[in-house]
Design a protein around this motif. Structure first.
Motif, PDB file in Angstrom:
ATOM      1  N   GLY A  50       3.680 -14.867 -12.125  1.00 50.89           N
ATOM      2  CA  GLY A  50       4.138 -16.254 -12.164  1.00 50.89           C
ATOM      3  C   GLY A  50       5.336 -16.550 -11.281  1.00 50.89           C
ATOM      4  O   GLY A  50       5.737 -17.694 -11.159  1.00 50.89           O
ATOM      5  N   GLN A  51       5.937 -15.534 -10.663  1.00 46.45           N
ATOM      6  CA  GLN A  51       7.073 -15.737  -9.762  1.00 46.45           C
ATOM      7  C   GLN A  51       6.562 -15.739  -8.324  1.00 46.45           C
ATOM      8  O   GLN A  51       5.755 -14.888  -7.946  1.00 46.45           O
ATOM      9  N   TRP A  52       7.032 -16.694  -7.520  1.00 49.58           N
ATOM     10  CA  TRP A  52       6.580 -16.822  -6.129  1.00 49.58           C
ATOM     11  C   TRP A  52       7.617 -16.278  -5.170  1.00 49.58           C
ATOM     12  O   TRP A  52       8.807 -16.559  -5.304  1.00 49.58           O
ATOM     13  N   ILE A  53       7.156 -15.512  -4.193  1.00 50.64           N
ATOM     14  CA  ILE A  53       8.010 -14.994  -3.130  1.00 50.64           C
ATOM     15  C   ILE A  53       7.404 -15.471  -1.822  1.00 50.64           C
ATOM     16  O   ILE A  53       6.225 -15.231  -1.542  1.00 50.64           O
ATOM     17  N   ILE A  54       8.221 -16.175  -1.035  1.00 48.88           N
ATOM     18  CA  ILE A  54       7.760 -16.751   0.226  1.00 48.88           C
ATOM     19  C   ILE A  54       8.152 -15.804   1.355  1.00 48.88           C
ATOM     20  O   ILE A  54       9.295 -15.370   1.442  1.00 48.88           O
ATOM     21  N   GLY A  55       7.177 -15.483   2.205  1.00 45.69           N
ATOM     22  CA  GLY A  55       7.448 -14.584   3.327  1.00 45.69           C
ATOM     23  C   GLY A  55       7.420 -13.129   2.895  1.00 45.69           C
ATOM     24  O   GLY A  55       7.092 -12.800   1.762  1.00 45.69           O
ATOM     25  N   PHE A  56       7.783 -12.252   3.830  1.00 46.27           N
ATOM     26  CA  PHE A  56       7.817 -10.820   3.552  1.00 46.27           C
ATOM     27  C   PHE A  56       9.244 -10.463   3.161  1.00 46.27           C
ATOM     28  O   PHE A  56      10.128 -10.374   3.996  1.00 46.27           O
ATOM     29  N   ASP A  57       9.474 -10.290   1.871  1.00 48.39           N
ATOM     30  CA  ASP A  57      10.801  -9.990   1.335  1.00 48.39           C
ATOM     31  C   ASP A  57      10.657  -8.825   0.357  1.00 48.39           C
ATOM     32  O   ASP A  57      10.426  -9.019  -0.831  1.00 48.39           O
ATOM     33  N   SER A  58      10.776  -7.609   0.891  1.00 50.40           N
ATOM     34  CA  SER A  58      10.515  -6.416   0.074  1.00 50.40           C
ATOM     35  C   SER A  58      11.454  -6.308  -1.122  1.00 50.40           C
ATOM     36  O   SER A  58      11.038  -5.897  -2.204  1.00 50.40           O
ATOM     37  N   ASN A  59      12.718  -6.710  -0.954  1.00 52.55           N
ATOM     38  CA  ASN A  59      13.665  -6.624  -2.073  1.00 52.55           C
ATOM     39  C   ASN A  59      13.248  -7.536  -3.219  1.00 52.55           C
ATOM     40  O   ASN A  59      13.266  -7.124  -4.384  1.00 52.55           O
ATOM     41  N   SER A  60      12.866  -8.770  -2.902  1.00 54.98           N
ATOM     42  CA  SER A  60      12.449  -9.710  -3.947  1.00 54.98           C
ATOM     43  C   SER A  60      11.163  -9.242  -4.622  1.00 54.98           C
ATOM     44  O   SER A  60      10.998  -9.402  -5.832  1.00 54.98           O
ATOM     45  N   ILE A  61      10.273  -8.630  -3.848  1.00 51.28           N
ATOM     46  CA  ILE A  61       9.027  -8.123  -4.430  1.00 51.28           C
ATOM     47  C   ILE A  61       9.334  -7.017  -5.432  1.00 51.28           C
ATOM     48  O   ILE A  61       8.819  -7.018  -6.545  1.00 51.28           O
ATOM     49  N   MET A  62      10.190  -6.080  -5.054  1.00 52.38           N
ATOM     50  CA  MET A  62      10.512  -4.966  -5.957  1.00 52.38           C
ATOM     51  C   MET A  62      11.238  -5.484  -7.206  1.00 52.38           C
ATOM     52  O   MET A  62      10.974  -5.017  -8.310  1.00 52.38           O
ATOM     53  N   LYS A 100       0.829  -1.212   0.000  1.00 48.37           N
ATOM     54  CA  LYS A 100       0.000   0.000   0.000  1.00 48.37           C
ATOM     55  C   LYS A 100       0.860   1.257   0.000  1.00 48.37           C
ATOM     56  O   LYS A 100       0.590   2.208  -0.734  1.00 48.37           O
ATOM     57  N   GLU A 101       1.915   1.261   0.837  1.00 47.74           N
ATOM     58  CA  GLU A 101       2.796   2.426   0.925  1.00 47.74           C
ATOM     59  C   GLU A 101       3.486   2.714  -0.409  1.00 47.74           C
ATOM     60  O   GLU A 101       3.780   3.856  -0.735  1.00 47.74           O
ATOM     61  N   ASN A 102       3.751   1.655  -1.160  1.00 50.37           N
ATOM     62  CA  ASN A 102       4.418   1.804  -2.453  1.00 50.37           C
ATOM     63  C   ASN A 102       3.427   1.877  -3.610  1.00 50.37           C
ATOM     64  O   ASN A 102       3.822   1.784  -4.770  1.00 50.37           O
ATOM     65  N   GLU A 103       2.149   1.998  -3.273  1.00 54.86           N
ATOM     66  CA  GLU A 103       1.073   2.131  -4.261  1.00 54.86           C
ATOM     67  C   GLU A 103       1.089   1.002  -5.288  1.00 54.86           C
ATOM     68  O   GLU A 103       0.948   1.208  -6.486  1.00 54.86           O
ATOM     69  N   ILE A 104       1.290  -0.216  -4.770  1.00 51.08           N
ATOM     70  CA  ILE A 104       1.281  -1.415  -5.606  1.00 51.08           C
ATOM     71  C   ILE A 104      -0.072  -2.106  -5.391  1.00 51.08           C
ATOM     72  O   ILE A 104      -0.390  -2.519  -4.274  1.00 51.08           O
ATOM     73  N   ALA A 105      -0.849  -2.177  -6.450  1.00 46.36           N
ATOM     74  CA  ALA A 105      -2.157  -2.818  -6.347  1.00 46.36           C
ATOM     75  C   ALA A 105      -1.973  -4.323  -6.178  1.00 46.36           C
ATOM     76  O   ALA A 105      -1.089  -4.917  -6.784  1.00 46.36           O
ATOM     77  N   PHE A 106      -2.815  -4.918  -5.341  1.00 45.49           N
ATOM     78  CA  PHE A 106      -2.718  -6.363  -5.132  1.00 45.49           C
ATOM     79  C   PHE A 106      -4.081  -6.932  -4.800  1.00 45.49           C
ATOM     80  O   PHE A 106      -4.976  -6.227  -4.363  1.00 45.49           O
ATOM     81  N   GLN A 107      -4.190  -8.227  -5.043  1.00 43.92           N
ATOM     82  CA  GLN A 107      -5.386  -8.982  -4.660  1.00 43.92           C
ATOM     83  C   GLN A 107      -4.992  -9.844  -3.471  1.00 43.92           C
ATOM     84  O   GLN A 107      -3.933 -10.478  -3.491  1.00 43.92           O
ATOM     85  N   GLU A 108      -5.816  -9.855  -2.442  1.00 42.84           N
ATOM     86  CA  GLU A 108      -5.535 -10.667  -1.263  1.00 42.84           C
ATOM     87  C   GLU A 108      -6.423 -11.900  -1.263  1.00 42.84           C
ATOM     88  O   GLU A 108      -7.613 -11.817  -1.539  1.00 42.84           O
ATOM     89  N   VAL A 109      -5.816 -13.044  -0.961  1.00 42.61           N
ATOM     90  CA  VAL A 109      -6.567 -14.291  -0.796  1.00 42.61           C
ATOM     91  C   VAL A 109      -6.284 -14.795   0.615  1.00 42.61           C
ATOM     92  O   VAL A 109      -5.139 -15.138   0.935  1.00 42.61           O
ATOM     93  N   ASN A 110      -7.310 -14.777   1.468  1.00 40.99           N
ATOM     94  CA  ASN A 110      -7.160 -15.278   2.828  1.00 40.99           C
ATOM     95  C   ASN A 110      -7.374 -16.792   2.798  1.00 40.99           C
ATOM     96  O   ASN A 110      -8.476 -17.258   2.524  1.00 40.99           O
ATOM     97  N   VAL A 111      -6.307 -17.545   3.074  1.00 41.23           N
ATOM     98  CA  VAL A 111      -6.393 -19.006   2.956  1.00 41.23           C
ATOM     99  C   VAL A 111      -7.167 -19.632   4.113  1.00 41.23           C
ATOM    100  O   VAL A 111      -7.541 -20.797   4.032  1.00 41.23           O
ATOM    101  N   GLU A 112      -7.445 -18.860   5.170  1.00 40.07           N
ATOM    102  CA  GLU A 112      -8.330 -19.371   6.226  1.00 40.07           C
ATOM    103  C   GLU A 112      -9.767 -19.392   5.721  1.00 40.07           C
ATOM    104  O   GLU A 112     -10.515 -20.313   6.021  1.00 40.07           O
ATOM    105  N   SER A 113     -10.125 -18.375   4.967  1.00 42.65           N
ATOM    106  CA  SER A 113     -11.478 -18.309   4.403  1.00 42.65           C
ATOM    107  C   SER A 113     -11.635 -19.244   3.203  1.00 42.65           C
ATOM    108  O   SER A 113     -12.746 -19.635   2.864  1.00 42.65           O
ATOM    109  N   HIS A 114     -10.520 -19.562   2.549  1.00 43.10           N
ATOM    110  CA  HIS A 114     -10.541 -20.395   1.339  1.00 43.10           C
ATOM    111  C   HIS A 114      -9.513 -21.526   1.487  1.00 43.10           C
ATOM    112  O   HIS A 114      -8.438 -21.485   0.882  1.00 43.10           O
ATOM    113  N   PRO A 115      -9.829 -22.550   2.304  1.00 45.33           N
ATOM    114  CA  PRO A 115      -8.855 -23.627   2.552  1.00 45.33           C
ATOM    115  C   PRO A 115      -8.400 -24.343   1.284  1.00 45.33           C
ATOM    116  O   PRO A 115      -7.284 -24.850   1.225  1.00 45.33           O
ATOM    117  N   GLU A 116      -9.246 -24.364   0.260  1.00 47.40           N
ATOM    118  CA  GLU A 116      -8.829 -25.016  -0.999  1.00 47.40           C
ATOM    119  C   GLU A 116      -7.659 -24.266  -1.620  1.00 47.40           C
ATOM    120  O   GLU A 116      -6.809 -24.864  -2.289  1.00 47.40           O
TER     121      GLU A 116
END
Length: 76
Positions: free
Chosen positions: A59-71, A22-38
């Motif tokens: 298509g690239q996966w980033i595990i955890g909170f890794d701001s450098n990999s996201i950017m 949000k701070e970097n104005e990057i739009a994203f879709q959130e999927v809560n896996v508790e609400s959607h166990p599948e």
């Protein structure tokens, strides 16, 4: 570029990740896996990881909170 963040309700790193996007104005879709166990099962099959947050960027996966990999992924 689509950014999808897989989260749970009580995950502090998920909150940090969403705030970072949000701070970097990057739009994203959130999927809560508790609400959607599948979706959690789908994540485990795709990445082999059970933890959250997991972020998919073009298509690239980033595990955890890794701001450098996201950017880096966003610049590709």
């Amino acid at each position: 570029m689509p950014v999808t963040v897989y989260t749970t309700t009580r995950c502090p790193y998920c909150v940090m990740l969403k705030n970072f996007l949000k701070e970097n104005e990057i739009a994203f879709q959130e999927v809560n896996v508790e609400s959607h166990p599948e979706k959690m099962q789908q994540l485990i099959r795709t990445t082999g990881q059970m933890g959250v947050p997991q972020t998919e960027i073009n298509g690239q996966w980033i595990i955890g909170f890794d701001s450098n990999s996201i950017m880096e992924a966003l610049q590709k």
